[in-house]
Design a protein around this motif. Structure first.
Motif, short mmCIF file in Angstrom:
data_model
loop_
_atom_site.label_atom_id
_atom_site.label_comp_id
_atom_site.label_asym_id
_atom_site.label_seq_id
_atom_site.Cartn_x
_atom_site.Cartn_y
_atom_site.Cartn_z
N GLU A 70 0.85 -1.19 0.00
CA GLU A 70 0.00 0.00 0.00
C GLU A 70 0.89 1.25 0.00
O GLU A 70 1.85 1.32 0.74
CB GLU A 70 -0.91 0.01 1.22
N LEU A 71 0.53 2.20 -0.82
CA LEU A 71 1.30 3.43 -0.89
C LEU A 71 1.12 4.25 0.38
O LEU A 71 0.00 4.49 0.82
CB LEU A 71 0.84 4.25 -2.09
N LYS A 72 2.25 4.65 0.96
CA LYS A 72 2.21 5.52 2.13
C LYS A 72 3.07 6.74 1.88
O LYS A 72 4.17 6.64 1.32
CB LYS A 72 2.70 4.77 3.36
N VAL A 73 2.57 7.87 2.33
CA VAL A 73 3.32 9.12 2.29
C VAL A 73 3.33 9.66 3.71
O VAL A 73 2.27 10.00 4.25
CB VAL A 73 2.69 10.14 1.33
N GLU A 74 4.52 9.70 4.30
CA GLU A 74 4.62 10.06 5.71
C GLU A 74 5.44 11.33 5.88
O GLU A 74 6.57 11.42 5.40
CB GLU A 74 5.25 8.92 6.50
N GLN A 75 4.87 12.29 6.58
CA GLN A 75 5.57 13.53 6.86
C GLN A 75 5.94 13.56 8.34
O GLN A 75 5.20 13.09 9.19
CB GLN A 75 4.68 14.74 6.59
N ASN A 76 7.06 14.17 8.60
CA ASN A 76 7.40 14.47 9.99
C ASN A 76 8.30 15.68 10.06
O ASN A 76 9.07 15.94 9.13
CB ASN A 76 8.01 13.25 10.69
N PRO A 77 8.13 16.46 11.11
CA PRO A 77 7.13 16.28 12.16
C PRO A 77 5.74 16.71 11.69
O PRO A 77 5.60 17.33 10.65
CB PRO A 77 7.65 17.22 13.25
N LEU A 78 4.73 16.35 12.46
CA LEU A 78 3.37 16.79 12.14
C LEU A 78 3.12 18.20 12.67
O LEU A 78 2.30 18.93 12.12
CB LEU A 78 2.35 15.81 12.71
N PHE A 79 3.80 18.53 13.74
CA PHE A 79 3.68 19.87 14.33
C PHE A 79 5.09 20.40 14.55
O PHE A 79 5.97 19.68 15.02
CB PHE A 79 2.92 19.83 15.66
N LEU A 80 5.27 21.67 14.23
CA LEU A 80 6.59 22.27 14.38
C LEU A 80 6.43 23.70 14.83
O LEU A 80 5.80 24.51 14.15
CB LEU A 80 7.32 22.21 13.03
N SER A 81 7.01 23.98 15.99
CA SER A 81 7.01 25.34 16.49
C SER A 81 8.45 25.83 16.52
O SER A 81 9.31 25.16 17.12
CB SER A 81 6.41 25.40 17.90
N LEU A 104 1.42 9.08 -8.63
CA LEU A 104 1.58 7.87 -9.44
C LEU A 104 0.54 8.01 -10.54
O LEU A 104 0.61 8.95 -11.30
CB LEU A 104 1.38 6.62 -8.59
N ASN A 105 -0.43 7.15 -10.61
CA ASN A 105 -1.57 7.43 -11.48
C ASN A 105 -2.49 8.44 -10.79
O ASN A 105 -3.07 9.30 -11.44
CB ASN A 105 -2.35 6.16 -11.78
N ASP A 106 -2.61 8.28 -9.48
CA ASP A 106 -3.41 9.24 -8.73
C ASP A 106 -2.48 10.10 -7.88
O ASP A 106 -1.29 10.19 -8.18
CB ASP A 106 -4.45 8.50 -7.88
N MET A 107 -3.01 10.73 -6.86
CA MET A 107 -2.20 11.60 -6.00
C MET A 107 -2.42 11.19 -4.55
O MET A 107 -3.56 10.98 -4.14
CB MET A 107 -2.61 13.06 -6.17
N ARG A 108 -1.35 11.09 -3.79
CA ARG A 108 -1.46 10.79 -2.36
C ARG A 108 -0.72 11.87 -1.58
O ARG A 108 0.44 12.17 -1.87
CB ARG A 108 -0.85 9.42 -2.04
N PHE A 109 -1.41 12.37 -0.57
CA PHE A 109 -0.86 13.44 0.25
C PHE A 109 -0.36 12.91 1.59
O PHE A 109 -0.92 11.96 2.15
CB PHE A 109 -1.94 14.49 0.52
N GLY A 110 0.66 13.55 2.10
CA GLY A 110 1.05 13.34 3.47
C GLY A 110 0.05 14.03 4.39
O GLY A 110 -0.82 14.78 3.95
#
Lengths: 108, 113
Positions: free
Chosen positions: A1-12, A93-99
């Motif tokens: 399964e396609l995964k798109v992972e961002q980090n950090p989720l919160f940044l101050s 890819l064919n579609d779009m996946r967001f973090g």
């Protein structure tokens, strides 16, 4: 399964400091997007990275792409308050996946 | 209006009703997309279209129907709205030349009571 992972989720962060947002993805692609979203607003395109080693810069933001590591970074240099927003990476890819997005707050 | 527009911008409806969200772009972009944005889920792709009369499911297509009879329009229909479809819906378009940059519409805030 396609995964798109961002980090950090919160940044101050404080004004004037540098920081990097990371975007990891699980499948091969050579098309990586970065967007900015202000509260209650739509998404604004920041960068489109089309090939391995691509680097693009606009003002205090610089994005890079390493397709072998399946990693893109968004580097913030000398942050200012106006950069406070949520930043998304997305993979096509064919579609779009967001973090999930990184909510950045820049404090004086 | 030039660019990409969505209508309505705000919509309140009741469970079970049919709702259609409109999207129009003036660039003659080949690709068009529909996303929903919910707190805790980021943006999720509902449907996309590579050209007129060509549509494909995205990540969360259930409960939605799309059509694309003309390149510039890509309406999204909720056939029988449910509360779980309360969300902000974004339409986007993308050309096939150059950087394949994707441009977003202003969004439609839909509330299903």
């Amino acid at each position: 399964e396609l995964k798109v992972e961002q980090n950090p989720l919160f940044l101050s962060m404080q004004e004037g400091k540098n920081y990097t947002i990371y975007c990891n993805y699980s499948t091969t692609s050579d098309r990586l997007y970065w967007y900015r979203q202000d509260p209650g607003k739509s998404l604004e395109s920041l960068f489109v990275l089309l090939s391995n080693g691509a680097v693009k810069q606009e003002g205090r933001l610089m994005a890079s792409l390493d397709t072998k590591a399946r990693l893109s970074t968004l580097h913030i240099t000398a942050a200012v308050h106006d950069l406070s927003a949520t930043y998304f990476c997305a993979l096509r890819l064919n579609d779009m996946r967001f973090g999930a997005g990184t909510r950045l707050t820049v404090k004086p | 209006d030039a660019g990409i527009t969505q209508s309505p911008r705000y919509k309140i409806t009741e469970t079970g009703r049919q709702v259609t969200l409109m999207c129009h772009q003036t660039w003659s972009h080949s690709y068009m997309f529909w996303y929903r944005q919910d707190l805790g889920h980021g943006l999720r792709l509902i449907y996309y279209s590579a050209a007129a009369d060509i549509t494909d499911k995205g990540e969360v297509p259930d409960g939605y129907v799309v059509s694309r009879s003309k390149t510039e329009n890509f309406p999204l229909t909720l056939e029988s709205a449910t509360r779980s479809q309360t969300s902000v819906y974004f339409c986007a378009s993308m050309g096939v030349a150059g950087d394949n940059e994707q441009f977003f519409g202003p969004g439609t805030r839909l509330t299903v009571l």
